[in-house]
Design a protein around this motif. Sequence first.
Motif, short mmCIF file in Angstrom:
data_model
loop_
_atom_site.label_atom_id
_atom_site.label_comp_id
_atom_site.label_asym_id
_atom_site.label_seq_id
_atom_site.Cartn_x
_atom_site.Cartn_y
_atom_site.Cartn_z
N LEU A 65 0.82 -1.22 0.00
CA LEU A 65 0.00 0.00 0.00
C LEU A 65 0.85 1.26 0.00
N CYS A 66 2.14 1.12 0.29
CA CYS A 66 3.05 2.26 0.22
C CYS A 66 3.74 2.36 -1.14
N LEU A 67 3.71 1.28 -1.90
CA LEU A 67 4.46 1.20 -3.15
C LEU A 67 3.58 1.22 -4.39
N VAL A 117 -7.92 0.05 -2.21
CA VAL A 117 -8.08 -0.44 -0.84
C VAL A 117 -8.45 0.68 0.12
N LEU A 118 -7.78 1.83 -0.01
CA LEU A 118 -7.99 2.92 0.93
C LEU A 118 -9.19 3.79 0.54
N GLY A 119 -9.49 3.84 -0.76
CA GLY A 119 -10.56 4.72 -1.22
C GLY A 119 -10.05 6.14 -1.34
N GLY A 120 -9.98 6.66 -2.55
CA GLY A 120 -9.48 8.01 -2.76
C GLY A 120 -8.01 8.02 -3.10
N PRO A 121 -7.48 9.20 -3.44
CA PRO A 121 -6.11 9.31 -3.92
C PRO A 121 -5.09 9.22 -2.79
N GLY A 122 -3.86 8.98 -3.18
CA GLY A 122 -2.75 9.02 -2.24
C GLY A 122 -2.39 7.68 -1.67
N PRO A 123 -1.17 7.19 -1.91
CA PRO A 123 -0.74 5.94 -1.28
C PRO A 123 -0.51 6.12 0.22
N ILE A 176 1.41 -8.64 5.29
CA ILE A 176 1.15 -7.53 6.21
C ILE A 176 0.63 -6.32 5.44
N VAL A 177 -0.48 -5.78 5.89
CA VAL A 177 -1.09 -4.61 5.26
C VAL A 177 -0.47 -3.33 5.82
N THR A 178 -0.42 -3.23 7.14
CA THR A 178 0.21 -2.10 7.81
C THR A 178 0.41 -2.45 9.27
N VAL A 179 0.98 -1.53 10.04
CA VAL A 179 1.14 -1.69 11.49
C VAL A 179 0.11 -0.80 12.17
N ALA A 180 -0.65 -1.39 13.10
CA ALA A 180 -1.68 -0.64 13.82
C ALA A 180 -1.15 -0.03 15.11
#
Length: 346
Positions: A50-52, A60-66, A279-283
């Motif tokens: 999701l960062c790359l 996945v996030l909905g809307g612009p911007g990684p 892994i999607v991200t760190v919470a």
Amino acid sequence: MPENPARSQVDGPYFEDLRTGARFDAAPAVTLTEGLAAAHQAITGCRLPLCLDHELARRVLGGPGPLAAPALVWDIAIGQSTLATHTVVANLFYRGVVFRRAPRLGDTLRTVTEVAGLRQNTRRPGRAPTGLAALRVSTVDQHGRPVLDFWRCAMLPLRDGDLDTGHSDDMSAIGSPATESPAVGAGPGHDDLAAVTAGWDLAAYRSALPGPHFAALSPGTVLDVAGGDVVSSAPELARLTLNIAKVHHDAAAGGERLVYGGHTIGIALHQAVRALPGIVTVAGWHGCDHLGPVRENDTLRSSVEIERLDPLPQGGLAHLRSRVRAIRPGAEPADVLDWRFVAVLA
């Protein structure tokens, strides 16, 4: 030559300069740009899709911007807090690290650091006198929305070695429910950890990537990451993230230049994503102990243990423990990090 009365030294604060309730809010705000993210990635690594992958992030996030890499976000927040810890000699703990929202590239971070407690350490023969400062670090975005709000404890030297400040706060109480943080040892709560990705389409993430995803994981699994990562560009990372602690820049400050702890944590995350590419991200973090110093040119190797799994409506939370060792020529491998954190998987 006669003294110049208009000349003064820019230094401090030292331990005796701090007061409970003092606020440090003058650190520059930082906009998370693609250039900043690329420089950070080159030093610590980042394999989070999701960062790359900007298109995947949009779906996945909905809307612009990684997504901004979580390690970049906490490195900026910690770096902004070092206005209070320019003279730091060690960092003892982090508590209550939970993402209240996940910033994207283009967001701007501002941080206020407040002194929450002070305790002067017992004097020891042959050692410079020091004290502990518990700091509340609060980071918001350009709209004032909370991003991170956590505690760190820094050890600072005294300028006057003979001074008794009388500070004797109980550091174990910092981050307790009375200070609006999870109880010491309890770790962040399930609802707080789940909230940061509640609106994301994790099903789209799961269908786009091969995993292994949450359903394939088993508690008790230990993954040894083959191959290490060399620690390079240490002062560059400190400068990049506004970290002005002298020990990360000036060998004369403590006899040797030490690597910023966030550098070690960032490489640990990079290796954890190699072990668990789903892994999607760190919470958030349960805790992070720096067990020993890390120096530039050390090679870091890690193992990742799956301690617990908590399902979510989509995917779940994996409570992970990363143990990192430093390999250096002419010395036995040394334990340098014990980091317990919570990752989101689809």
